[in-house]
Write a protein that holds these residues in place. Structure first.
Motif, PDB file in Angstrom:
ATOM      1  N   UNK A   6       0.864  -1.172   0.000  1.00 20.11           N
ATOM      2  CA  UNK A   6       0.000   0.000   0.000  1.00 20.11           C
ATOM      3  C   UNK A   6       0.904   1.226   0.000  1.00 20.11           C
ATOM      4  N   UNK A   7       0.804   2.032  -1.043  1.00 19.93           N
ATOM      5  CA  UNK A   7       1.593   3.261  -1.150  1.00 19.93           C
ATOM      6  C   UNK A   7       0.662   4.444  -0.977  1.00 19.93           C
ATOM      7  N   UNK A   8       1.016   5.330  -0.073  1.00 15.18           N
ATOM      8  CA  UNK A   8       0.230   6.527   0.202  1.00 15.18           C
ATOM      9  C   UNK A   8       1.096   7.742  -0.102  1.00 15.18           C
ATOM     10  N   UNK A   9       0.591   8.624  -0.955  1.00 14.53           N
ATOM     11  CA  UNK A   9       1.304   9.861  -1.266  1.00 14.53           C
ATOM     12  C   UNK A   9       0.465  11.027  -0.785  1.00 14.53           C
ATOM     13  N   UNK A  10       0.994  11.767   0.188  1.00 12.08           N
ATOM     14  CA  UNK A  10       0.318  12.988   0.627  1.00 12.08           C
ATOM     15  C   UNK A  10       0.725  14.087  -0.343  1.00 12.08           C
ATOM     16  N   UNK A  11      -0.234  14.604  -1.063  1.00 10.10           N
ATOM     17  CA  UNK A  11       0.042  15.619  -2.071  1.00 10.10           C
ATOM     18  C   UNK A  11       0.099  16.997  -1.432  1.00 10.10           C
ATOM     19  N   UNK A  12      -0.967  17.381  -0.745  1.00  8.57           N
ATOM     20  CA  UNK A  12      -0.990  18.687  -0.101  1.00  8.57           C
ATOM     21  C   UNK A  12      -2.348  18.967   0.507  1.00  8.57           C
ATOM     22  N   UNK A  13      -2.495  20.166   1.017  1.00  6.99           N
ATOM     23  CA  UNK A  13      -3.752  20.596   1.628  1.00  6.99           C
ATOM     24  C   UNK A  13      -4.024  22.030   1.192  1.00  6.99           C
ATOM     25  N   UNK A  14      -5.288  22.400   1.215  1.00  8.22           N
ATOM     26  CA  UNK A  14      -5.700  23.754   0.840  1.00  8.22           C
ATOM     27  C   UNK A  14      -6.514  24.381   1.948  1.00  8.22           C
ATOM     28  N   UNK A  50       4.343  26.684   2.357  1.00  7.22           N
ATOM     29  CA  UNK A  50       2.951  26.792   1.957  1.00  7.22           C
ATOM     30  C   UNK A  50       2.004  27.363   2.987  1.00  7.22           C
ATOM     31  N   UNK A  51       2.429  27.394   4.259  1.00  9.07           N
ATOM     32  CA  UNK A  51       1.605  27.842   5.375  1.00  9.07           C
ATOM     33  C   UNK A  51       0.256  27.124   5.386  1.00  9.07           C
ATOM     34  N   UNK A  52      -0.875  27.816   5.121  1.00 13.24           N
ATOM     35  CA  UNK A  52      -2.176  27.128   5.179  1.00 13.24           C
ATOM     36  C   UNK A  52      -2.478  26.327   3.918  1.00 13.24           C
ATOM     37  N   UNK A  53      -1.554  26.318   2.960  1.00 14.65           N
ATOM     38  CA  UNK A  53      -1.657  25.512   1.736  1.00 14.65           C
ATOM     39  C   UNK A  53      -0.386  24.667   1.562  1.00 14.65           C
ATOM     40  N   UNK A  54      -0.109  23.765   2.508  1.00 11.47           N
ATOM     41  CA  UNK A  54       1.135  22.998   2.423  1.00 11.47           C
ATOM     42  C   UNK A  54       1.125  22.014   1.260  1.00 11.47           C
ATOM     43  N   UNK A  55       2.304  21.729   0.732  1.00 14.83           N
ATOM     44  CA  UNK A  55       2.480  20.719  -0.314  1.00 14.83           C
ATOM     45  C   UNK A  55       3.637  19.825   0.102  1.00 14.83           C
ATOM     46  N   UNK A 114      -7.524  11.318  -4.128  1.00 15.70           N
ATOM     47  CA  UNK A 114      -8.711  11.670  -3.353  1.00 15.70           C
ATOM     48  C   UNK A 114      -8.541  12.985  -2.634  1.00 15.70           C
ATOM     49  N   UNK A 115      -9.669  13.544  -2.249  1.00 17.84           N
ATOM     50  CA  UNK A 115      -9.684  14.807  -1.519  1.00 17.84           C
ATOM     51  C   UNK A 115     -10.701  14.657  -0.385  1.00 17.84           C
ATOM     52  N   UNK A 116     -10.263  14.894   0.852  1.00 16.15           N
ATOM     53  CA  UNK A 116     -11.122  14.752   2.019  1.00 16.15           C
ATOM     54  C   UNK A 116     -11.136  16.056   2.808  1.00 16.15           C
ATOM     55  N   UNK A 117     -12.277  16.403   3.411  1.00 19.66           N
ATOM     56  CA  UNK A 117     -12.291  17.595   4.276  1.00 19.66           C
ATOM     57  C   UNK A 117     -11.528  17.332   5.568  1.00 19.66           C
ATOM     58  N   UNK A 118     -10.851  18.345   6.042  1.00 20.50           N
ATOM     59  CA  UNK A 118     -10.115  18.253   7.305  1.00 20.50           C
ATOM     60  C   UNK A 118     -11.102  18.517   8.430  1.00 20.50           C
ATOM     61  N   UNK A 119     -11.053  17.680   9.467  1.00 22.03           N
ATOM     62  CA  UNK A 119     -11.968  17.835  10.597  1.00 22.03           C
ATOM     63  C   UNK A 119     -11.189  18.053  11.876  1.00 22.03           C
ATOM     64  N   UNK A 120     -11.840  18.717  12.803  1.00 23.99           N
ATOM     65  CA  UNK A 120     -11.291  18.911  14.142  1.00 23.99           C
ATOM     66  C   UNK A 120     -12.292  18.294  15.099  1.00 23.99           C
ATOM     67  N   UNK A 121     -11.988  17.099  15.578  1.00 21.14           N
ATOM     68  CA  UNK A 121     -12.966  16.366  16.372  1.00 21.14           C
ATOM     69  C   UNK A 121     -14.094  15.899  15.463  1.00 21.14           C
ATOM     70  N   UNK A 122     -15.325  16.120  15.867  1.00 20.41           N
ATOM     71  CA  UNK A 122     -16.467  15.725  15.045  1.00 20.41           C
ATOM     72  C   UNK A 122     -16.980  16.871  14.182  1.00 20.41           C
ATOM     73  N   UNK A 123     -16.331  18.018  14.278  1.00 20.47           N
ATOM     74  CA  UNK A 123     -16.779  19.199  13.552  1.00 20.47           C
ATOM     75  C   UNK A 123     -15.895  19.409  12.327  1.00 20.47           C
ATOM     76  N   UNK A 124     -16.517  19.746  11.207  1.00 21.74           N
ATOM     77  CA  UNK A 124     -15.726  20.074  10.026  1.00 21.74           C
ATOM     78  C   UNK A 124     -14.906  21.311  10.307  1.00 21.74           C
ATOM     79  N   UNK A 126     -11.647  23.857   8.732  1.00 19.16           N
ATOM     80  CA  UNK A 126     -11.413  24.541   7.487  1.00 19.16           C
ATOM     81  C   UNK A 126     -10.386  23.750   6.688  1.00 19.16           C
ATOM     82  N   UNK A 127     -10.586  23.628   5.377  1.00 18.31           N
ATOM     83  CA  UNK A 127      -9.584  23.043   4.507  1.00 18.31           C
ATOM     84  C   UNK A 127      -9.903  21.647   4.033  1.00 18.31           C
ATOM     85  N   UNK A 128      -9.051  21.192   3.102  1.00 19.85           N
ATOM     86  CA  UNK A 128      -9.177  19.852   2.566  1.00 19.85           C
ATOM     87  C   UNK A 128      -7.787  19.280   2.311  1.00 19.85           C
TER      88      UNK A 128
END
Length: 157
Positions: A6-14, A50-55, A114-124, A126-128
């Protein structure tokens, strides 16, 4: 024991939540599969620009048991943190079921982005988060060979 690569590549976040007001955010990810055991957790290097948009475009390789992709409940957990000298600050996380990832990837020949929303606990939050994954063929590994691989891995740490 039946396993697969299983290969996982973290591309980035927005558009991540800004958790550091004065200095630049240097975001990194902690990745675990199946448990939050710190011994099996892998980390990306921090993105310093990238700050809030890391790659990252950072690939991690795993050998996982076939049961992880055949049954629901085994989670891929990606937690995002901001690196700080006085303690890292939590940004958010993504949870994805390994079976869902496997089934989605099989539709595209064994790999998918794939693109997933970032969550903090059970609450959505900001970001993906964007990542890609690739599943290899199922192979049978002799238990003795598997034990030797674990010993070799432990020595390399």
């Amino acid at each position: 024991m039946n396993c697969r690569k299983f290969d996982l590549t973290l591309i980035g976040a927005n558009d991540l939540e800004v958790v550091r007001k004065v200095f630049k955010m240097k975001v990194y990810a902690r990745i675990s599969i199946g448990s939050s055991n710190s011994e099996t957790e892998k980390w990306t290097p921090p993105d310093k620009h990238g700050e809030e948009n890391p790659a990252w475009n950072y690939t991690m390789n795993y050998t996982i048991a076939e049961t992880m992709v055949r049954h629901y409940g085994t989670m891929l957990v990606i937690k995002l943190y901001c690196r700080r000298k006085l303690g890292d600050r939590y940004v958010g996380e993504v949870h994805a079921d390994m079976r869902d990832l496997y089934e989605h990837a099989q539709l595209y020949g064994g790999s998918a982005a794939m693109c997933y929303p970032v969550k903090k606990g059970s609450v959505s939050s900001k970001g993906e988060l964007r990542f890609s994954c690739r599943f290899g063929e199922c192979v049978s590994i002799d238990n003795m060979l598997l034990a030797q691989g674990i010993v070799d891995w432990a020595k390399s740490m």
